[in-house]
Scaffold this motif. Sequence first.
Motif, PDB file in Angstrom:
ATOM      1  N   PRO A  24       0.814  -1.220   0.000  1.00 29.81           N
ATOM      2  CA  PRO A  24       0.000   0.000   0.000  1.00 29.81           C
ATOM      3  C   PRO A  24       0.847   1.270   0.000  1.00 29.81           C
ATOM      4  N   ALA A  28      -2.621   5.579   0.882  1.00 28.64           N
ATOM      5  CA  ALA A  28      -3.589   4.554   1.270  1.00 28.64           C
ATOM      6  C   ALA A  28      -3.483   4.242   2.760  1.00 28.64           C
ATOM      7  N   ARG A  29      -2.263   4.127   3.250  1.00 30.00           N
ATOM      8  CA  ARG A  29      -2.070   3.805   4.666  1.00 30.00           C
ATOM      9  C   ARG A  29      -2.599   4.910   5.579  1.00 30.00           C
ATOM     10  N   TYR A  34      -7.255  -0.715   3.244  1.00 25.23           N
ATOM     11  CA  TYR A  34      -6.465  -1.260   2.153  1.00 25.23           C
ATOM     12  C   TYR A  34      -6.204  -2.749   2.367  1.00 25.23           C
ATOM     13  N   HIS A 148      -6.460  -6.562  -7.400  1.00 19.61           N
ATOM     14  CA  HIS A 148      -5.080  -6.427  -6.930  1.00 19.61           C
ATOM     15  C   HIS A 148      -4.083  -7.304  -7.676  1.00 19.61           C
ATOM     16  N   GLU A 156      -6.059   1.058  -5.486  1.00 20.29           N
ATOM     17  CA  GLU A 156      -6.299   1.273  -4.055  1.00 20.29           C
ATOM     18  C   GLU A 156      -7.679   1.860  -3.791  1.00 20.29           C
ATOM     19  N   ALA A 160     -10.552  -0.030  -1.711  1.00 21.75           N
ATOM     20  CA  ALA A 160     -11.236   0.575  -0.558  1.00 21.75           C
ATOM     21  C   ALA A 160     -12.752   0.512  -0.732  1.00 21.75           C
TER      22      ALA A 160
END
Length: 291
Positions: A24, A28-29, A34, A148, A156, A160
């Motif tokens: 990620p 995103a983090r 994620y 993915h 991402e 989500a």
Amino acid sequence: MPQQYTEKASHSWSNHSIRVITSPSVAARSSLMYVQEAGYFWTDSAYFTERQHLPSYLMVCTVSGEGLLDYGGHTYKLGAGSLFFIDCMAYQHYRTARSGHWEFAWVHFYGGASSHYYDTYAKKGDPLLQLQRESPVLGFIRSLIDVHEQTTPHTELLGAKLLTELVTELIVSAHIGDSASTTVPAFISTTIRKIERSYAERLRLDELAKSAAVSKYHFIREFKKHVGMSPNEYIIFLRIVRAKELLKYTGIPIAAIAEEVGIDHVSHFINLFKAREGITPFAFRKKWNTL
């Protein structure tokens, strides 16, 4: 001091099994739910994973065969159509059962609102959920794997979105779905209407239970089961909703609003409002700037 991550495992899955590991982005983090890993496994009798202290939430959906899960001091049988949702910081041990075959889809995820979704799901009391035949959950996990497998600029965000749909479906299935199959007792429906008409008055649990002709304990338990919150919480909820309306669309002083919604002391009203909305009534009114 951080707790030590530990894991033991036997990676006894077939060659055509799928496992996707992501990396990620910082963005995103910091702001999204994620995917950490996801996959679809066909395992044999030697397969197991035993771990704890991993910052991750895990969903495993059994497609065929049978698995076993040790979690929270209990052992759960994992048959076709079952799903478990766990916090991997806690000890867990899941494995193929004696039948020697376990086919399942899975996803590890973290970040964003994941802890809130997990905590909401966990209120059901155990990690296991039996999915309805028409449930879209397995499709969501398969879509997460597909999304993915090939990274794009939108991976991402799409991940989500799918995670949000997935966890929302689980919570609805775990809580609303169970209660929907049970008819709401007449005394609960009558009490809800009474509270909605009279929430600004002084309502006592003893009197509400007496008018419903049930014990106070039974009344509170059934009300929370069918409404999702206790009678007192529901009264406060209605008072805050009405207060927000008055703050947004009128110039009534805050002390008068507190009195109108049934809260005697303005300081108590301010504390209740801030605890539930995150800001004071004054700041809420200023934010909307409706006057």
